[in-house]
Design a protein around this motif. Structure first.
Motif, short mmCIF file in Angstrom:
data_model
loop_
_atom_site.label_atom_id
_atom_site.label_comp_id
_atom_site.label_asym_id
_atom_site.label_seq_id
_atom_site.Cartn_x
_atom_site.Cartn_y
_atom_site.Cartn_z
N TRP A 117 0.85 -1.20 0.00
CA TRP A 117 0.00 0.00 0.00
C TRP A 117 0.88 1.25 0.00
CZ3 TRP A 117 -2.18 2.42 5.00
CH2 TRP A 117 -3.05 3.48 4.70
N ASN A 118 0.51 2.21 -0.81
CA ASN A 118 1.15 3.52 -0.78
C ASN A 118 0.35 4.42 0.15
OD1 ASN A 118 2.39 5.96 -1.17
ND2 ASN A 118 1.83 6.17 -3.32
N GLN A 119 0.79 4.48 1.39
CA GLN A 119 0.05 5.27 2.38
C GLN A 119 0.55 6.72 2.45
OE1 GLN A 119 0.69 3.56 6.26
NE2 GLN A 119 2.76 4.35 6.45
N GLY A 120 1.46 7.08 1.55
CA GLY A 120 2.00 8.43 1.55
C GLY A 120 1.13 9.41 0.79
N LYS A 121 1.62 10.63 0.69
CA LYS A 121 0.90 11.72 0.02
C LYS A 121 1.34 11.93 -1.42
CE LYS A 121 -1.27 13.03 3.84
NZ LYS A 121 -2.75 13.02 4.01
N GLY A 122 2.37 11.21 -1.84
CA GLY A 122 2.87 11.34 -3.20
C GLY A 122 2.75 10.03 -3.95
N ASP A 123 2.76 10.12 -5.28
CA ASP A 123 2.67 8.91 -6.11
C ASP A 123 4.00 8.16 -6.10
OD1 ASP A 123 0.17 9.86 -6.67
OD2 ASP A 123 0.67 10.59 -8.68
N ALA A 124 3.90 6.83 -6.22
CA ALA A 124 5.09 5.97 -6.21
C ALA A 124 5.22 5.28 -7.56
CB ALA A 124 4.99 4.92 -5.10
N GLY A 125 6.45 5.22 -8.06
CA GLY A 125 6.71 4.46 -9.27
C GLY A 125 6.70 2.97 -8.99
N ALA A 126 6.96 2.18 -10.03
CA ALA A 126 6.97 0.73 -9.89
C ALA A 126 8.06 0.31 -8.90
CB ALA A 126 7.21 0.08 -11.25
N SER A 127 7.80 -0.77 -8.16
CA SER A 127 8.73 -1.26 -7.17
C SER A 127 8.62 -2.78 -7.11
CB SER A 127 8.44 -0.65 -5.79
OG SER A 127 7.15 -1.03 -5.34
N GLN A 128 9.24 -3.37 -6.11
CA GLN A 128 9.13 -4.80 -5.90
C GLN A 128 9.08 -5.11 -4.41
OE1 GLN A 128 12.47 -6.83 -7.65
NE2 GLN A 128 13.99 -5.67 -6.51
N THR A 129 8.26 -6.08 -4.06
CA THR A 129 8.19 -6.58 -2.69
C THR A 129 8.85 -7.95 -2.67
OG1 THR A 129 6.16 -5.36 -2.15
CG2 THR A 129 6.65 -7.32 -0.83
N CYS A 130 9.84 -8.11 -1.79
CA CYS A 130 10.59 -9.35 -1.71
C CYS A 130 10.34 -10.04 -0.38
CB CYS A 130 12.08 -9.10 -1.90
SG CYS A 130 12.51 -8.35 -3.50
N PHE A 131 10.62 -11.35 -0.35
CA PHE A 131 10.31 -12.18 0.80
C PHE A 131 11.57 -12.86 1.31
CE2 PHE A 131 6.69 -11.89 -2.04
CZ PHE A 131 5.73 -11.36 -1.20
N TYR A 132 11.61 -13.02 2.63
CA TYR A 132 12.79 -13.60 3.27
C TYR A 132 12.34 -14.57 4.36
CZ TYR A 132 14.96 -9.57 1.05
OH TYR A 132 15.36 -8.64 0.12
N LEU A 133 13.16 -15.58 4.61
CA LEU A 133 12.94 -16.51 5.71
C LEU A 133 13.89 -16.15 6.83
CD1 LEU A 133 11.34 -19.04 6.61
CD2 LEU A 133 13.31 -20.40 5.83
N SER A 134 13.35 -15.95 8.02
CA SER A 134 14.14 -15.48 9.15
C SER A 134 13.82 -16.28 10.40
CB SER A 134 13.86 -13.99 9.40
OG SER A 134 14.58 -13.51 10.51
N THR A 135 14.78 -16.35 11.30
CA THR A 135 14.54 -17.01 12.59
C THR A 135 13.99 -16.05 13.63
OG1 THR A 135 16.84 -16.62 13.23
CG2 THR A 135 16.33 -18.73 12.17
N ASP A 136 13.88 -14.76 13.25
CA ASP A 136 13.28 -13.76 14.13
C ASP A 136 12.47 -12.79 13.28
OD1 ASP A 136 15.12 -11.90 13.01
OD2 ASP A 136 16.60 -12.42 14.53
N THR A 137 11.97 -11.75 13.89
CA THR A 137 11.08 -10.82 13.18
C THR A 137 11.80 -9.61 12.60
OG1 THR A 137 10.56 -9.68 15.26
CG2 THR A 137 9.13 -11.51 14.61
#
Length: 251
Positions: A117-137
């Motif tokens: 979600w773009n919760q900001g006040k300005g428009d956002a260009g294309a991006s990427q969301t990446c995923f990771y496996l972690s032993t903590d948060t």
């Protein structure tokens, strides 16, 4: 001043401080100012454009009278006036993150659902969301990247992008037991955000041995939680939710 002035121009600049210098950004066009007799003024509105590559933050608009020094003045050092301006920016966050099911086997795929979600006040260009496996948060260099990243299209302010089934593979050497899937929006910082420190969201996942498929329940409240946006103290309000067993065992 006490003498008449010929025609001039007032120009505008974007600056990180209140002093006009060569590091500041010219904001065209300049405003033409007609000849002014002593003790007279001229007002006008000028449309200028903030450059798209301007990082969010606090700036100053500096107006400079007689830009180019067309008029011989009694005081050439008092032509500037500044005005504080805050440049708004986009802010990408992961608002929901879910795995189906809530456990995964070593070396096996797991489906991830997320909303960026773009919760900001300005428009956002294309991006990427990446995923990771972690032993903590907490996402750090010790965590394991789970390719591929999910492409997120350009998002205007307030817009979001949801993917309901994005498959990644759990590494064969993953730690058995409780782990965490961490989703990180705008990996690589392609978007200049007003807040670069809130891009992550995590979800607990249980890793089992290869070929082991425990029939465990997994109770979650789904994303369709509804409630009034405001309420008075002492008022009774209605909250609607769906609680779902997304696991493979009865709860």
């Amino acid at each position: 001043g006490k003498g008449d002035a010929g025609a001039s121009q007032t120009c505008f600049y974007l600056s990180t401080d209140t002093t006009l210098d060569v590091a500041d950004t010219f904001l065209p066009p300049c405003r033409p100012v007609p000849a002014l007799v002593a003790f007279t003024g001229n007002s006008g509105k000028t449309l200028v454009t903030i450059p798209l590559n301007t990082p969010p933050g606090t700036y100053y608009i500096i107006a400079n009278a007689d830009d180019g020094n067309a008029v011989l003045e009694s005081n050439e050092g008092n032509n500037e006036k500044n005005k504080l301006i805050y440049i708004k920016g986009p802010d990408l966050v992961v608002t929901s993150l879910r795995t189906t099911p809530g456990f995964a086997a070593r070396g096996a795929p797991i489906a991830i659902s997320d909303t960026t979600w773009n919760q900001g006040k300005g428009d956002a260009g294309a991006s990427q969301t990446c995923f990771y496996l972690s032993t903590d948060t907490t996402l750090d260099v010790a965590d394991t990247f789970l390719p591929p990243c999910r492409p997120v299209p350009a998002l205007v302010a307030g817009a979001y992008d949801t993917n309901n089934r994005f498959l990644v593979i759990i590494p064969a050497a993953a730690r058995i037991g409780k782990n965490y899937i961490i989703a990180n929006a705008d990996v690589g910082n392609a978007v200049l955000e007003s807040n670069e420190g809130n891009n992550e969201r995590w979800k607990e996942v249980i890793i089992v041995g290869s070929g082991v498929v425990p029939l465990l329940p997994d109770l979650v409240v789904t994303d369709d939680l509804t409630a009034p946006t405001s309420a008075a103290r002492g008022e009774t309000i209605s909250v609607e939710d769906t609680t779902w067993n997304q696991g493979k065992g009865d709860a």
